[in-house]
Design a protein around this motif. Sequence first.
Motif, PDB file in Angstrom:
ATOM      1  N   THR A  14      50.665  30.330  -4.652  1.00 20.73           N
ATOM      2  CA  THR A  14      51.713  30.054  -3.670  1.00 20.73           C
ATOM      3  C   THR A  14      52.452  28.776  -4.056  1.00 20.73           C
ATOM      4  O   THR A  14      51.951  27.975  -4.866  1.00 20.73           O
ATOM      5  N   ALA A  15      53.619  28.574  -3.473  1.00 24.24           N
ATOM      6  CA  ALA A  15      54.417  27.382  -3.769  1.00 24.24           C
ATOM      7  C   ALA A  15      53.682  26.096  -3.392  1.00 24.24           C
ATOM      8  O   ALA A  15      53.870  25.064  -4.031  1.00 24.24           O
ATOM      9  N   ASP A  16      52.826  26.167  -2.365  1.00 18.34           N
ATOM     10  CA  ASP A  16      52.090  24.988  -1.894  1.00 18.34           C
ATOM     11  C   ASP A  16      50.615  25.006  -2.298  1.00 18.34           C
ATOM     12  O   ASP A  16      49.775  24.361  -1.693  1.00 18.34           O
ATOM     13  N   ALA A  17      50.304  25.739  -3.363  1.00 20.32           N
ATOM     14  CA  ALA A  17      48.918  25.916  -3.805  1.00 20.32           C
ATOM     15  C   ALA A  17      48.298  24.623  -4.306  1.00 20.32           C
ATOM     16  O   ALA A  17      48.981  23.706  -4.750  1.00 20.32           O
ATOM     17  N   LYS A  18      46.967  24.617  -4.237  1.00 16.14           N
ATOM     18  CA  LYS A  18      46.178  23.528  -4.801  1.00 16.14           C
ATOM     19  C   LYS A  18      45.060  24.150  -5.628  1.00 16.14           C
ATOM     20  O   LYS A  18      44.321  24.999  -5.162  1.00 16.14           O
ATOM     21  N   LEU A  19      44.951  23.700  -6.875  1.00 22.11           N
ATOM     22  CA  LEU A  19      43.882  24.106  -7.777  1.00 22.11           C
ATOM     23  C   LEU A  19      42.968  22.907  -7.933  1.00 22.11           C
ATOM     24  O   LEU A  19      43.421  21.810  -8.265  1.00 22.11           O
ATOM     25  N   LEU A  20      41.683  23.099  -7.668  1.00 21.15           N
ATOM     26  CA  LEU A  20      40.717  22.006  -7.707  1.00 21.15           C
ATOM     27  C   LEU A  20      39.700  22.267  -8.820  1.00 21.15           C
ATOM     28  O   LEU A  20      38.601  22.756  -8.582  1.00 21.15           O
ATOM     29  N   PRO A  21      40.072  21.929 -10.071  1.00 21.98           N
ATOM     30  CA  PRO A  21      39.158  22.167 -11.191  1.00 21.98           C
ATOM     31  C   PRO A  21      38.062  21.101 -11.246  1.00 21.98           C
ATOM     32  O   PRO A  21      38.226  20.007 -10.687  1.00 21.98           O
ATOM     33  N   PRO A  22      36.961  21.393 -11.923  1.00 23.88           N
ATOM     34  CA  PRO A  22      35.888  20.405 -12.030  1.00 23.88           C
ATOM     35  C   PRO A  22      36.314  19.210 -12.886  1.00 23.88           C
ATOM     36  O   PRO A  22      37.115  19.351 -13.816  1.00 23.88           O
ATOM     37  N   ASN A  23      35.789  18.062 -12.551  1.00 22.64           N
ATOM     38  CA  ASN A  23      35.999  16.843 -13.340  1.00 22.64           C
ATOM     39  C   ASN A  23      37.469  16.524 -13.572  1.00 22.64           C
ATOM     40  O   ASN A  23      37.842  16.043 -14.640  1.00 22.64           O
ATOM     41  N   SER A  24      38.295  16.798 -12.586  1.00 26.40           N
ATOM     42  CA  SER A  24      39.724  16.600 -12.751  1.00 26.40           C
ATOM     43  C   SER A  24      40.390  16.421 -11.394  1.00 26.40           C
ATOM     44  O   SER A  24      39.807  16.750 -10.356  1.00 26.40           O
ATOM     45  N   GLU A  25      41.598  15.894 -11.410  1.00 30.06           N
ATOM     46  CA  GLU A  25      42.380  15.740 -10.184  1.00 30.06           C
ATOM     47  C   GLU A  25      42.869  17.100  -9.701  1.00 30.06           C
ATOM     48  O   GLU A  25      42.921  18.069 -10.464  1.00 30.06           O
ATOM     49  N   THR A  26      43.266  17.160  -8.443  1.00 29.24           N
ATOM     50  CA  THR A  26      43.857  18.364  -7.875  1.00 29.24           C
ATOM     51  C   THR A  26      45.174  18.659  -8.582  1.00 29.24           C
ATOM     52  O   THR A  26      45.961  17.759  -8.864  1.00 29.24           O
ATOM     53  N   VAL A  27      45.403  19.939  -8.880  1.00 28.94           N
ATOM     54  CA  VAL A  27      46.625  20.375  -9.552  1.00 28.94           C
ATOM     55  C   VAL A  27      47.519  21.036  -8.506  1.00 28.94           C
ATOM     56  O   VAL A  27      47.108  21.967  -7.831  1.00 28.94           O
ATOM     57  N   GLU A  28      48.752  20.529  -8.385  1.00 25.79           N
ATOM     58  CA  GLU A  28      49.715  21.064  -7.424  1.00 25.79           C
ATOM     59  C   GLU A  28      51.067  21.240  -8.104  1.00 25.79           C
ATOM     60  O   GLU A  28      51.408  20.480  -9.007  1.00 25.79           O
ATOM     61  N   GLY A  29      51.820  22.216  -7.651  1.00 28.22           N
ATOM     62  CA  GLY A  29      53.159  22.437  -8.186  1.00 28.22           C
ATOM     63  C   GLY A  29      53.148  23.398  -9.353  1.00 28.22           C
ATOM     64  O   GLY A  29      52.231  23.389 -10.179  1.00 28.22           O
ATOM     65  N   SER A  30      54.171  24.217  -9.423  1.00 29.89           N
ATOM     66  CA  SER A  30      54.257  25.266 -10.436  1.00 29.89           C
ATOM     67  C   SER A  30      54.179  24.726 -11.863  1.00 29.89           C
ATOM     68  O   SER A  30      53.460  25.270 -12.701  1.00 29.89           O
ATOM     69  N   GLU A  31      54.896  23.640 -12.145  1.00 29.71           N
ATOM     70  CA  GLU A  31      54.875  23.074 -13.502  1.00 29.71           C
ATOM     71  C   GLU A  31      53.484  22.580 -13.877  1.00 29.71           C
ATOM     72  O   GLU A  31      53.028  22.769 -15.006  1.00 29.71           O
ATOM     73  N   ASN A  32      52.816  21.933 -12.933  1.00 32.65           N
ATOM     74  CA  ASN A  32      51.471  21.416 -13.205  1.00 32.65           C
ATOM     75  C   ASN A  32      50.461  22.546 -13.349  1.00 32.65           C
ATOM     76  O   ASN A  32      49.545  22.450 -14.177  1.00 32.65           O
ATOM     77  N   LEU A  33      50.622  23.604 -12.556  1.00 30.01           N
ATOM     78  CA  LEU A  33      49.738  24.761 -12.697  1.00 30.01           C
ATOM     79  C   LEU A  33      49.933  25.403 -14.067  1.00 30.01           C
ATOM     80  O   LEU A  33      48.963  25.754 -14.745  1.00 30.01           O
ATOM     81  N   GLU A  34      51.172  25.541 -14.474  1.00 31.19           N
ATOM     82  CA  GLU A  34      51.452  26.108 -15.797  1.00 31.19           C
ATOM     83  C   GLU A  34      50.831  25.243 -16.892  1.00 31.19           C
ATOM     84  O   GLU A  34      50.199  25.759 -17.827  1.00 31.19           O
ATOM     85  N   SER A  35      50.977  23.928 -16.778  1.00 28.00           N
ATOM     86  CA  SER A  35      50.400  23.008 -17.768  1.00 28.00           C
ATOM     87  C   SER A  35      48.880  23.107 -17.794  1.00 28.00           C
ATOM     88  O   SER A  35      48.263  23.087 -18.869  1.00 28.00           O
ATOM     89  N   PHE A  36      48.266  23.204 -16.609  1.00 28.15           N
ATOM     90  CA  PHE A  36      46.808  23.332 -16.538  1.00 28.15           C
ATOM     91  C   PHE A  36      46.355  24.576 -17.294  1.00 28.15           C
ATOM     92  O   PHE A  36      45.434  24.510 -18.112  1.00 28.15           O
ATOM     93  N   TRP A  37      46.988  25.721 -17.018  1.00 27.87           N
ATOM     94  CA  TRP A  37      46.562  26.961 -17.653  1.00 27.87           C
ATOM     95  C   TRP A  37      46.873  26.957 -19.150  1.00 27.87           C
ATOM     96  O   TRP A  37      46.095  27.477 -19.946  1.00 27.87           O
ATOM     97  N   GLN A  38      47.976  26.335 -19.539  1.00 25.27           N
ATOM     98  CA  GLN A  38      48.275  26.237 -20.973  1.00 25.27           C
ATOM     99  C   GLN A  38      47.216  25.383 -21.670  1.00 25.27           C
ATOM    100  O   GLN A  38      46.742  25.731 -22.756  1.00 25.27           O
ATOM    101  N   ALA A  39      46.818  24.284 -21.051  1.00 22.56           N
ATOM    102  CA  ALA A  39      45.773  23.427 -21.627  1.00 22.56           C
ATOM    103  C   ALA A  39      44.452  24.185 -21.738  1.00 22.56           C
ATOM    104  O   ALA A  39      43.717  24.036 -22.722  1.00 22.56           O
ATOM    105  N   THR A  40      44.146  25.009 -20.748  1.00 24.32           N
ATOM    106  CA  THR A  40      42.926  25.824 -20.785  1.00 24.32           C
ATOM    107  C   THR A  40      42.983  26.790 -21.959  1.00 24.32           C
ATOM    108  O   THR A  40      41.999  26.954 -22.690  1.00 24.32           O
TER     109      THR A  40
END
Length: 154
Positions: free
Chosen positions: A60-86
Amino acid sequence: MIRSRQVQLVFILLLALLLGTGFMHGKSLEKDRELVEGRNQIFMETYKNMDSAGMAELYTADAKLLPPNSETVEGSENLESFWQATMDMGITEVKLHTGDVERHGNALVEVSSAELYGEDGALIDKAKYIVIWKQERGTWKMYLDIHNSNMPVE
């Protein structure tokens, strides 16, 4: 005698209503589980295609991803960056195993497990996760996503 028969009929009707409601609740849970399984299939295919932008669109547009050992990921660009890094870490496939799914108001809560695989098909990690799903413009998307490893810390 007639009064007794009326009481019996009312009792039977109430019992049928209660059983029918339970049956419908079971059908609703089954539909919710199938819905989440379908969305999880899209997640797995999108990841396998190494589509980090597509992964971000699953939230969702207001989503929050809470991965282990990391800060909360919010926002489409940050989510994309998180998954690209993975993906860049060498995780080539994520297999989700849908566990429990329950409806809470307008949200679905999923408690499930996952396996992460590398380029050589070797199992890298096993994890568990909780996703809270909600609808956005008619599509069920991930609103809150938290996951962590089952593997021991080295």
